[in-house]
Design an enzyme around this catalytic site. Structure first.
Site, mmCIF file in Angstrom:
data_model
loop_
_atom_site.group_PDB
_atom_site.id
_atom_site.type_symbol
_atom_site.label_atom_id
_atom_site.label_comp_id
_atom_site.label_asym_id
_atom_site.label_seq_id
_atom_site.Cartn_x
_atom_site.Cartn_y
_atom_site.Cartn_z
ATOM 1 N N ASP A 244 0.826 -1.207 0.000
ATOM 2 C CA ASP A 244 0.000 0.000 0.000
ATOM 3 C C ASP A 244 0.861 1.257 0.000
ATOM 4 O OD1 ASP A 244 -2.459 -1.262 -0.057
ATOM 5 O OD2 ASP A 244 -2.823 -1.090 2.096
ATOM 6 N N HIS A 266 -3.106 4.801 4.744
ATOM 7 C CA HIS A 266 -3.214 5.670 3.575
ATOM 8 C C HIS A 266 -3.153 7.152 3.952
ATOM 9 C CE1 HIS A 266 -4.007 2.274 1.033
ATOM 10 N NE2 HIS A 266 -5.074 1.929 1.729
#
Length: 305
Positions: A244, A266
């Site tokens: 990610d 994130h």
């Protein structure tokens, strides 16, 4: 291994389709070769009444809850882009038009491996223009409670990622990796997204994870991994977090720097990128000397010169 010195695109279109992880709808995506300097752009083919192109860049991020979402000025969005972005980063793809007929990319198996295999199947084409890197020249750090993300000078991209969860199935995990195409393929690409069982109902109540299943996510309940097939790696959870991170970083293009994160997600990944680009003294543009050899010319990744 040396960094890639020239811009790249795909040699031919590549197609995939599947269920969205969060939206639960079926979407089809086509990656098209693009010319020098085009960059990475998503085109929402289902939107015909306004601008449907979304240019990939850090200031286009409009959402970081459970996935990374981009939008253009017309409010057209594309979500859960990080797994594809990670594969494009590892393969060194700079120029690509990505057509998609829905708001969210297909989840496929919850990892980057299907996207990387598509890239490898069609092959990579080197283009006659230098690749521009962002070279970190001063450390930058962002924090949120006991979580942090830091980037500091390095001659290549390196990741050092650690996570810690109270669930015994996860606990504390750490991975260090150089995410070139070989390191990515061997250590990160097949690591799947994951969820904790007690969070799944809350995610679905919030309109997320409608398409989630054991086919595209790892689910844990305390000390137990509920997926019938178990884990692909003992530390699959932190490997996916590194995946990610790689995808989130690539919103700003290829970077030369060492990135260290602890308990990041994130949101903090994006904060780091914005903090880096917000400090003009922290980075410079650079390209690779002409004598360098592209890092990913391997039998597994077809490269046309």
């Amino acid at each position: 291994m040396a960094n890639v010195k020239r811009q790249s695109t795909l040699r031919a279109p590549a197609v995939c389709a599947g269920i969205e992880l969060h939206g639960g709808n079926h979407t089809r995506m086509v990656m098209h070769p693009a010319p020098i300097g085009y960059g990475l752009r998503f085109v929402r083919t289902d939107v015909i009444d306004r601008n449907n192109q979304i240019i990939v860049r850090p200031d286009a991020v409009t959402g970081v809850k459970n996935c990374t979402t981009l939008a253009n000025a017309a409010g057209v969005e594309v979500a859960t882009i990080e797994h594809l972005m990670a594969a494009l980063s590892a393969a060194g793809i700079d120029n690509l038009r990505i057509d998609i007929d829905g708001r969210e990319l297909p989840a496929l198996d919850g990892s980057s491996e299907p996207f990387l295999k598509l890239i490898e199947q069609v092959g990579v084409e080197r283009q006659e223009a230098p690749r521009r890197y962002v070279k970190v020249i001063k450390p930058v750090e962002v924090r949120s409670g006991d979580a942090f993300a830091r980037i500091e000078p390095c001659e290549r991209l390196e990741l050092d990622v650690s996570i810690e969860f109270p669930d015994a199935a996860i606990g504390f995990q750490q991975v260090e990796v150089v995410p070139d195409v070989r390191g990515f393929r061997d250590r990160l690409a097949s690591a799947r997204t994951f969820a904790r069982l007690h969070e799944v109902a809350a995610l679905q109540a919030a309109g997320l994870s409608k398409g989630g299943s054991y086919d595209n996510a790892v689910v844990v309940d305390g000390a137990d991994v509920l997926n019938p097939g178990g884990l692909r790696f003992e530390d699959e959870f932190v490997r996916h977090k590194a995946l990610d991170l790689l995808g989130d970083l690539y919103l700003g293009g290829p970077i030369l720097g060492r990135v260290t994160t602890q308990k990041s997600g994130h949101g903090l990944n994006h904060d780091l990128l914005m903090a880096l680009y917000g400090d003009p003294e922290a980075w410079v543009f650079t390209s690779m000397p002409s004598g360098d050899t592209p890092h990913d010319i391997t039998p597994e990744l077809q490269v046309a010169e």
